[in-house]
Design an enzyme around this catalytic site. Structure first.
Site, PDB file in Angstrom:
ATOM      1  N   GLY A 120      12.144  44.223  36.017  1.00  0.00           N
ATOM      2  CA  GLY A 120      11.841  45.788  36.194  1.00  0.00           C
ATOM      3  C   GLY A 120      11.724  46.061  37.157  1.00  0.00           C
ATOM      4  CB  ALA A 124       7.664  45.053  32.497  1.00  0.00           C
ATOM      5  CD  GLU A 161      15.601  46.551  34.117  1.00  0.00           C
ATOM      6  OE1 GLU A 161      14.372  46.291  33.862  1.00  0.00           O
ATOM      7  OE2 GLU A 161      16.341  46.960  33.099  1.00  0.00           O
ATOM      8  CD  GLU A 167      14.306  41.484  32.751  1.00  0.00           C
ATOM      9  OE1 GLU A 167      15.184  41.062  32.763  1.00  0.00           O
ATOM     10  OE2 GLU A 167      13.885  42.155  33.284  1.00  0.00           O
TER      11      GLU A 167
END
Ligand code: COA
Length: 255
Positions: A109, A66, A112, A132
Site C-alpha cells: 500500500g 497496509a 500504491e 501482496e
C-alpha cells in the site's frame, strides 16, 4: 491540524504530510487512513496550498504497506468497501500537484500510495515492491492499474507476480520514480520542485492536472474535450491575463 498518525503543515504555498508510525515502518492502519482523508479534505479546501509533499517519518520507510495485523482480519465485505483504494483515488484527484518524497521501503500500500501521487522523488536507499501475492492477496488499492501505467504491463506483471523488491536505480530506469538522489537530498529536491510548481499559475496547475488525469481515465475524445474546456476556462482568467501581460512588459523573472 493535529492527527494521530500524521504530521501536517503548510508553509509558503507548500503543504507537507508526513506518515508518522516509524516504529512499524509507517504501515498504513485504519487510523492513518482516516487521518489522511481528513488531512486531504482540509488541505484541498485551503486557498493557500499549491502543492503537496508526502513523506514518511524515520528515514527507514516511506510506508511498508497496509498494516498486516489489521489486513488479516478483513473480509470480502471490507475489500468491497475499497478502504485504501478510495483514499488513493482521493489523493490522485487532490486538486493541486502532489510529490512523494521517498526514502527506504515503499512496499504494498506504500507503493500504491506513492503511485497515486503525481511525481515521485526517491532516495538511493528506497526499495519498491508489491509483496501482496506472497500474503495471499493482490495489490487492490490501485496497484494492478497504476503500476502497469507507470512501468508497462510486462514489468508490472513481473513485479507483482514475483513480489521482488525493485531498487532505486531500477525504479528510476523503468519510470516508477521521476528522480533518484542521495537520501539526504530527497526532501531538498522535493521542496525545490514544490517551490517551482507553487510559482506557476494556480488555476492552470489545477486544470492541467484534471486534463492529464483524464488521459488515463477516459477515451481520447473525452480527454481532448476536457483539455479544450480547461483551456477555455483559463483563457478568461485574470491570472492568465496578468501573467501574459507581465511577460510582454518584461516583468517576468527568468527561470
Ligand atoms: N504491517 C504491520 N507491521 C509492519 C509492517 C506492516 N506492513 N511492516 C513492518 N511492520 C512492523 C514489523 O512487524 C516490526 O514490528 P515489531 O518491531 O513489533 O517486530 C516493525 O514494523 C519493524 O519491521 P522489521 O521487519 O523488523 O524491519 P526491517 O527493517 O527488518 O524490515 C520490511 C522492513 C519493510 C522489509 C519488513 O518489515 C516487511 O517486509 N514488512 C512487510 C511488507 C509487506 O508485506 N507489505 C505489504 C502489506 S500488504
Amino acid at each position: 491540524m493535529t492527527y494521530k498518525n500524521l504530521l501536517v503543515a503548510v508553509d509558503g504555498g507548500i503543504a507537507a504530510i508526513v506518515l508518522n508510525r516509524p516504529d512499524v515502518r509507517n504501515a498504513i492502519d485504519k487510523a492513518m487512513i482516516d487521518d489522511l482523508h481528513a488531512a486531504l479534505d482540509a488541505l484541498a479546501a485551503r486557498d493557500d496550498v499549491n502543492v503537496l509533499v508526502l513523506s514518511g517519518a524515520g528515514g527507514k520507510a516511506f510506508a511498508a504497506g497496509a498494516d498486516i495485523a489489521q489486513l488479516r482480519e478483513r473480509k470480502s465485505r471490507e475489500a468491497l468497501l475499497a478502504i485504501n483504494a478510495r483514499l488513493f483515488q482521493k489523493l490522485e484527484e487532490f486538486p493541486v500537484p502532489t510529490i512523494a518524497a521517498i526514502t527506504g521501503y515503499c512496499l504494498g500500500g506504500g507503493c500504491e500510495l506513492a503511485m497515486a501521487c503525481d511525481i515521485r522523488i526517491a532516495g538511493r536507499s528506497s526499495r519498491f515492491g508489491q509483496p501482496e501475492v506472497a500474503l495471499g492477496i493482490i495489490p487492490a488499492a490501485g496497484g494492478t492499474q497504476r503500476l502497469p501505467r507507470l512501468v508497462g504491463l510486462g514489468r508490472a506483471k513481473e513485479i507483482i507476480f514475483t513480489g521482488r523488491m525493485v531498487d532505486a536505480d531500477e525504479a528510476g530506469r523503468i519510470g516508477l520514480v521521476n528522480h533518484v538522489v542521495d537520501d539526504e537530498l530527497v526532501m531538498e529536491r522535493a521542496q525545490e520542485m514544490a517551490r517551482q510548481i507553487a510559482a506557476q499559475g494556480r488555476m492552470a496547475l489545477r486544470l492541467a492536472k484534471v486534463a492529464m488525469n483524464a488521459s488515463s481515465r477516459t477515451g481520447q475524445d473525452t480527454g481532448f474535450l476536457v483539455e479544450q474546456i480547461s483551456q477555455a476556462v483559463l483563457f478568461d482568467s485574470a491570472d492568465k491575463h496578468e501573467r501574459m501581460t507581465a511577460f510582454l512588459e518584461k516583468r517576468t523573472k527568468k527561470a
